[in-house]
Scaffold this motif. Structure first.
Motif, PDB file in Angstrom:
ATOM      1  N   LEU A  66      81.021 -10.785  51.353  1.00 23.93           N
ATOM      2  CA  LEU A  66      82.246 -10.260  51.732  1.00 23.93           C
ATOM      3  C   LEU A  66      83.069 -11.300  52.267  1.00 23.93           C
ATOM      4  O   LEU A  66      84.329 -11.564  52.007  1.00 23.93           O
ATOM      5  N   ASP A  67      82.660 -12.260  53.048  1.00 27.54           N
ATOM      6  CA  ASP A  67      83.451 -13.541  53.560  1.00 27.54           C
ATOM      7  C   ASP A  67      84.164 -14.135  52.340  1.00 27.54           C
ATOM      8  O   ASP A  67      85.253 -14.367  52.299  1.00 27.54           O
ATOM      9  N   ALA A  68      83.239 -14.558  51.426  1.00 29.88           N
ATOM     10  CA  ALA A  68      83.580 -15.386  50.154  1.00 29.88           C
ATOM     11  C   ALA A  68      84.738 -14.995  49.440  1.00 29.88           C
ATOM     12  O   ALA A  68      85.641 -15.255  49.067  1.00 29.88           O
ATOM     13  N   LEU A  69      84.286 -13.661  48.957  1.00 28.72           N
ATOM     14  CA  LEU A  69      85.240 -12.948  48.059  1.00 28.72           C
ATOM     15  C   LEU A  69      86.594 -12.820  48.718  1.00 28.72           C
ATOM     16  O   LEU A  69      87.873 -12.832  48.024  1.00 28.72           O
ATOM     17  N   THR A  70      86.552 -12.511  50.037  1.00 31.51           N
ATOM     18  CA  THR A  70      88.195 -12.402  50.704  1.00 31.51           C
ATOM     19  C   THR A  70      89.131 -13.622  50.371  1.00 31.51           C
ATOM     20  O   THR A  70      90.136 -13.462  50.741  1.00 31.51           O
ATOM     21  N   ASN A  71      88.525 -14.740  50.085  1.00 27.04           N
ATOM     22  CA  ASN A  71      89.255 -15.680  49.991  1.00 27.04           C
ATOM     23  C   ASN A  71      90.452 -15.733  48.959  1.00 27.04           C
ATOM     24  O   ASN A  71      91.507 -16.249  49.306  1.00 27.04           O
ATOM     25  N   TYR A  72      90.256 -14.923  48.250  1.00 26.40           N
ATOM     26  CA  TYR A  72      91.355 -14.666  47.157  1.00 26.40           C
ATOM     27  C   TYR A  72      92.525 -13.970  47.840  1.00 26.40           C
ATOM     28  O   TYR A  72      93.526 -14.041  47.214  1.00 26.40           O
ATOM     29  N   ILE A  73      92.418 -13.066  48.810  1.00 30.29           N
ATOM     30  CA  ILE A  73      93.435 -12.534  49.368  1.00 30.29           C
ATOM     31  C   ILE A  73      93.877 -13.304  50.569  1.00 30.29           C
ATOM     32  O   ILE A  73      95.203 -13.511  50.939  1.00 30.29           O
ATOM     33  N   THR A  74      92.943 -14.082  51.438  1.00 30.26           N
ATOM     34  CA  THR A  74      93.332 -14.853  52.199  1.00 30.26           C
ATOM     35  C   THR A  74      94.424 -15.792  51.771  1.00 30.26           C
ATOM     36  O   THR A  74      95.803 -15.869  52.474  1.00 30.26           O
ATOM     37  N   ALA A  75      94.196 -16.629  50.493  1.00 31.47           N
ATOM     38  CA  ALA A  75      95.251 -17.476  50.172  1.00 31.47           C
ATOM     39  C   ALA A  75      96.642 -16.952  49.885  1.00 31.47           C
ATOM     40  O   ALA A  75      97.499 -17.645  49.790  1.00 31.47           O
ATOM     41  N   ALA A  76      96.442 -15.462  49.384  1.00 25.92           N
ATOM     42  CA  ALA A  76      97.773 -15.100  49.018  1.00 25.92           C
ATOM     43  C   ALA A  76      98.381 -14.407  50.283  1.00 25.92           C
ATOM     44  O   ALA A  76      99.502 -13.413  50.180  1.00 25.92           O
ATOM     45  N   GLY A  77      97.908 -14.658  51.382  1.00 23.64           N
ATOM     46  CA  GLY A  77      98.596 -14.317  52.725  1.00 23.64           C
ATOM     47  C   GLY A  77      98.056 -13.157  53.604  1.00 23.64           C
ATOM     48  O   GLY A  77      98.491 -12.774  54.745  1.00 23.64           O
ATOM     49  N   TYR A  78      97.038 -12.653  52.974  1.00 22.33           N
ATOM     50  CA  TYR A  78      96.521 -11.420  53.752  1.00 22.33           C
ATOM     51  C   TYR A  78      96.171 -11.754  55.193  1.00 22.33           C
ATOM     52  O   TYR A  78      95.419 -12.943  55.279  1.00 22.33           O
ATOM     53  N   PRO A  79      96.249 -11.019  56.275  1.00 23.01           N
ATOM     54  CA  PRO A  79      96.727  -9.553  56.134  1.00 23.01           C
ATOM     55  C   PRO A  79      98.203  -9.450  55.985  1.00 23.01           C
ATOM     56  O   PRO A  79      98.551  -8.239  56.207  1.00 23.01           O
ATOM     57  N   ASP A  80      98.975 -10.650  56.026  1.00 20.62           N
ATOM     58  CA  ASP A  80     100.420 -10.294  56.140  1.00 20.62           C
ATOM     59  C   ASP A  80     100.828 -10.085  54.682  1.00 20.62           C
ATOM     60  O   ASP A  80     101.180 -11.018  54.042  1.00 20.62           O
TER      61      ASP A  80
END
Ligand code: ME8
Length: 524
Positions: A243-257
């Motif tokens: 769950l942590d790892a897959l989230t990287n793809y949205i982190t780098a796109a700015g999530y949660p902003d």
């Protein structure tokens, strides 16, 4: 307005140094990113490292190091590799960064708010090496040890755990897998064989657990170790590393902003992964996202597996190939070319030095290198180093140009479908046709008999080379930049659109120099 494209590699575990398998996925993703830039799209290309979980924690312990210091060190090898491989990534993400932990917590909160998470108890088999849970019927036993289908040993785990309501999303996933091409909600799993495999896996699960679907829900937290992102509001738990790892793809796109500039790139255009992690990317990941009200990525492409000289790559066999050493030995562009040329993308392949040397010698040095060298040397010698004026296409080069006119479409269609080997095959067919043409026209002999015809032939060859070099840039950026320099193509005229504007006759060309160095092939 420019179209946006977002392409990713997996984030690699920092339990060990990178090897040629990691290089493969990264180079493939880089080629697509570069191709899309060449087409004029606005591209965001992401790679990085996966630093939490039991597997990494254990590797740090084995190295006698604190996990953070250990991950700092190993992650740096992967970051350095992006330079060694000439990757054009726009960001490099580490899951130990604050921005990522914030994104994981925000995603968790959102899932909890939507009642997609509940607290329960996990009891079952866990493989640390795969960071995955397995059902009892998936296991085999040898010498009293149970193993997952991947060959990883499993251990019995019993602990309180949060669960994600995966079961709720499975029918929706099936619907999206089967939507027609071009549908905005389609989840495009490629190649098709993988899509069928994933679809069958989900269907089987739904059938087996028709009367107790909650059995398909997945455990998304652990309490037996601490190296991970803490669960908001319940710090005894760390989030499940996937769950942590897959989230990287949205982190780098700015999530949660979601008002961040980069959020325009989401949903990702293509996640590149190896076939080992396809289920995480095509089942868990889209389900997490849909459950949080976020659109899933448009495409997941799962490529095949490399063996080394016929054997599985493994530390114990001592045959793990270091991409840095390969680049030093063969040069970067020959390696990039070989990786994508040798094996149909999606199929398994075997890495052998002999095959690499054959491709380098036969296709790069002999076919392409010689074509460029012969053409450019003749222009240098017989035309005072000046590009001859544009010339009429005659019967003699009709075939060559007919093929060349189609090349753009062929290459583009194949790269768009991630059939990199076919794209390269088309380019090299053009190179071979041009080699036959130069032999048949023998421009070196025309100097005395028909100088205007000699100039016309050299100009046609120059056009072929310019087109080929432009299209090969994503595969071999350094060497093709050198070739475009030698062809006198200005830096701002190297994208696909620029091919429509011919270079002016009389352009001064620098003296040519060889593009590729041949490799001695040992007799076997
Ligand atoms: O799975 N042939 O990381 P990982 C081809 N952290 N590709 C290979 C390969 C081989 N022999 N060996 C490795 C993880 N790969 C997770 C990913 S993503 C959110 C988390 C490539 O370091 C291939 O892309 O084990 C495979 O999927 C990936 O490396 C696995 O890297």
């Amino acid at each position: 307005m420019k179209q946006t494209r977002y392409v990713t590699t997996p984030i690699y575990y920092v339990n060990d140094k990178p090897h040629v398998g990691h290089a493969y996925t990264s180079v493939a993703a880089d080629v697509l990113a570069r191709w899309w830039r060449l087409q004029g799209h606005e591209v965001f290309f992401l790679t990085g490292t996966d630093e939490h979980g039991q597997k990494v924690e254990k590797a740090a312990r084995d190295a006698g190091m604190d996990p953070q210091a250990f991950t700092d060190r190993v992650s740096q090898h992967f970051r350095d590799l992006t330079g060694t491989l000439g990757l054009s990534n726009d960001d490099f993400i580490r899951t130990t960064e604050a921005r990522h932990k914030a994104a994981c917590s925000a995603l968790w909160d959102e899932l909890a708010r939507r009642d997609e998470i509940y607290l329960g108890h996990y009891e079952g088999w866990y493989a640390v090496r795969d960071e995955a849970f397995y059902g009892p019927d998936e296991l085999t036993e040898r010498d009293g040890v149970k193993y997952a289908p991947s060959g990883a040993p499993v251990e019995w785990v019993r602990e309180p755990s949060y669960f994600f309501r995966l079961s709720k999303w499975l029918p929706e996933l099936l619907r999206r897998f089967d939507l027609p091409e071009g549908h905005p909600e389609r989840i495009d799993v490629q190649p098709e064989a993988r899509r069928n495999e994933v679809r069958a896996f989900v269907q089987q699960g739904l059938k087996d657990f028709a009367d107790k679907p909650e059995k398909l829900d997945i455990s998304i937290s652990r309490t037996s170790f601490t190296w991970g992102v803490k669960v908001p509001g319940d710090e005894a738990h760390v989030m499940y590393v996937w769950l942590d790892a897959l989230t990287n793809y949205i982190t780098a796109a700015g999530y949660p902003d979601t008002s961040a500039e980069r959020w325009k790139f989401w949903p990702a255009s293509a996640h590149f992964v190896g076939k080992d992690i396809v289920r995480f990317h095509t089942i868990y990941w889209p389900a997490f996202l849909m459950a949080a009200g976020i659109a899933p990525a448009k495409r997941v492409f799962a490529h095949g597996w490399w063996t080394i000289e016929g054997q599985k790559m493994s530390k114990s066999l001592g045959n793990v190939i270091d991409p840095v050493a390969l680049v030093a030995e063969y040069g970067l562009d020959p390696l990039r070319y070989f990786l994508l040329r040798e094996v149909p993308f999606g199929s398994d392949g075997d890495f052998s030095r002999k095959a690499l040397a054959n491709r380098l010698n036969g296709e790069l040095a002999d076919a392409l290198g010689n074509l460029a060298n012969r053409t450019l040397s003749l222009i240098q010698r017989n035309c005072e180093g000046k590009l001859p004026a544009e010339a009429q296409v005659t019967e003699a080069e009709k075939d060559l140009f007919q093929y060349l006119d189609l090349l753009n479409i062929e290459v583009s269609t194949n790269i768009e479908a991630q059939s990199f080997h076919l794209a390269l095959e088309h380019v090299f067919r053009a190179v071979r046709t041009a080699n036959s043409y130069i032999t048949a026209q023998a421009p070196w002999a025309l100097k005395k008999t028909d100088p205007p015809r000699m100039e016309a032939v050299l100009r046609h060859l120059h056009s072929v080379l310019r087109r080929v070099a432009t299209m090969l840039q994503p595969f071999m950026p350094g060497t093709m930049a050198a070739l475009l320099d030698q062809l006198g193509v200005p830096a701002d005229a190297r994208d696909l659109a620029a091919l429509a504007t011919p270079l002016p006759g009389g352009t001064a060309l620098p003296p040519p120099s060889p593009l590729f160095r041949k490799i001695e092939i040992e007799a076997t």
